[in-house]
Design an enzyme around this catalytic site. Sequence first.
Site, PDB file in Angstrom:
ATOM      1  N   GLY A   1       0.832  -1.201   0.000  1.00 14.41           N
ATOM      2  CA  GLY A   1       0.000   0.000   0.000  1.00 14.41           C
ATOM      3  C   GLY A   1       0.857   1.238   0.000  1.00 14.41           C
ATOM      4  O   GLY A   1       2.086   1.152  -0.012  1.00 14.41           O
ATOM      5  N   ASN A   2       0.196   2.372  -0.025  1.00 16.22           N
ATOM      6  CA  ASN A   2       0.903   3.662  -0.019  1.00 16.22           C
ATOM      7  C   ASN A   2       0.926   4.256   1.373  1.00 16.22           C
ATOM      8  O   ASN A   2       0.074   3.944   2.191  1.00 16.22           O
ATOM      9  CB  ASN A   2       0.175   4.656  -0.927  1.00 16.22           C
ATOM     10  CG  ASN A   2       0.338   4.333  -2.380  1.00 16.22           C
ATOM     11  OD1 ASN A   2       1.396   3.914  -2.819  1.00 16.22           O
ATOM     12  ND2 ASN A   2      -0.711   4.513  -3.143  1.00 16.22           N
ATOM     13  N   ARG A   3       1.861   5.142   1.600  1.00 10.83           N
ATOM     14  CA  ARG A   3       1.867   5.924   2.832  1.00 10.83           C
ATOM     15  C   ARG A   3       0.774   6.978   2.754  1.00 10.83           C
ATOM     16  O   ARG A   3       0.726   7.753   1.809  1.00 10.83           O
ATOM     17  CB  ARG A   3       3.211   6.626   2.991  1.00 10.83           C
ATOM     18  CG  ARG A   3       4.311   5.718   3.435  1.00 10.83           C
ATOM     19  CD  ARG A   3       5.634   6.428   3.369  1.00 10.83           C
ATOM     20  NE  ARG A   3       5.678   7.598   4.243  1.00 10.83           N
ATOM     21  CZ  ARG A   3       6.747   8.391   4.362  1.00 10.83           C
ATOM     22  NH1 ARG A   3       7.831   8.137   3.682  1.00 10.83           N
ATOM     23  NH2 ARG A   3       6.715   9.428   5.175  1.00 10.83           N
TER      24      ARG A   3
ATOM     25  N   VAL B   1      -4.590   5.848  -3.431  1.00 15.79           N
ATOM     26  CA  VAL B   1      -4.996   4.508  -3.886  1.00 15.79           C
ATOM     27  C   VAL B   1      -3.758   3.756  -4.391  1.00 15.79           C
ATOM     28  O   VAL B   1      -2.957   4.323  -5.132  1.00 15.79           O
ATOM     29  CB  VAL B   1      -6.037   4.621  -5.015  1.00 15.79           C
ATOM     30  CG1 VAL B   1      -6.491   3.244  -5.473  1.00 15.79           C
ATOM     31  CG2 VAL B   1      -7.230   5.467  -4.580  1.00 15.79           C
TER      32      VAL B   1
END
Length: 220
Positions: A29-31, A97
């Site tokens: 996932g992203n930060r 996202v």
Amino acid sequence: AGAGVLQGRRVLITAGPTLEDIDPVRFVGNRSSGKMGFAVAAAARAAGAEVTLVSGPVSLPTPDGVTRIDVRSAQQMHQAVFAALPGQDVFIAAAAVADYRPAEPLAQKRKKAGETWQIDLVLNPDILAEVAARPQRPFIVGFAAETNDVEAHARDKLRRKRLDMIAANHVGQPGCGFESCDNALSVYWQDGGEEIALADKSAVAAQLVECIARRMEAAG
Ligand code: C5P
């Protein structure tokens, strides 16, 4: 924001990261803390809007008077956004996202074995671009995180994704962006723009909401 600048408007906002499961205990996932999206939700509510907030996993309280829908993955966020979309006047995509997800998430935890592990990733739907591609569309605001050539990259995204407005974060500048409580934004639309100076995210969100309301009025 100025009291009532979004009075009677319906505003849909995405916030936070999406997490894409590799197996039951691991993800990619992203930060993203979700702070900016949550601040925009609170500001839109304070400006009189009816606000729906679709949030990835974050540890933030729901702003007063805001309807919150929790999701985990991009596919879930996509589904929740399209379910909530009919009747919305404004769509603000503040979520980070994940662009890709594991092609085949494992039902059981993968045992540690071997020196390397290759994971195939497949492209996630671009929620913002899909909303913008619909014939019946709300006023659409995207976010961009850029390290360099901020205006050129943000304007390119504005055109490519057919947005009404884009708010660019200058990542890598002190005090800005990820996990920080402060932010500064460069806001662009087709024939103009506006700088929102470094301040705490709720002050910046209030100014963004004012800017959205002015642009919607200008657009009729
Ligand atoms: O192209 P990029 O990911 O930088 O664009 C960022 C903008 O697009 C943000 O507003 C983000 O919320 C939105 N986005 C989205 N769905 C994706 C990727 C980005 O809604 N799969």
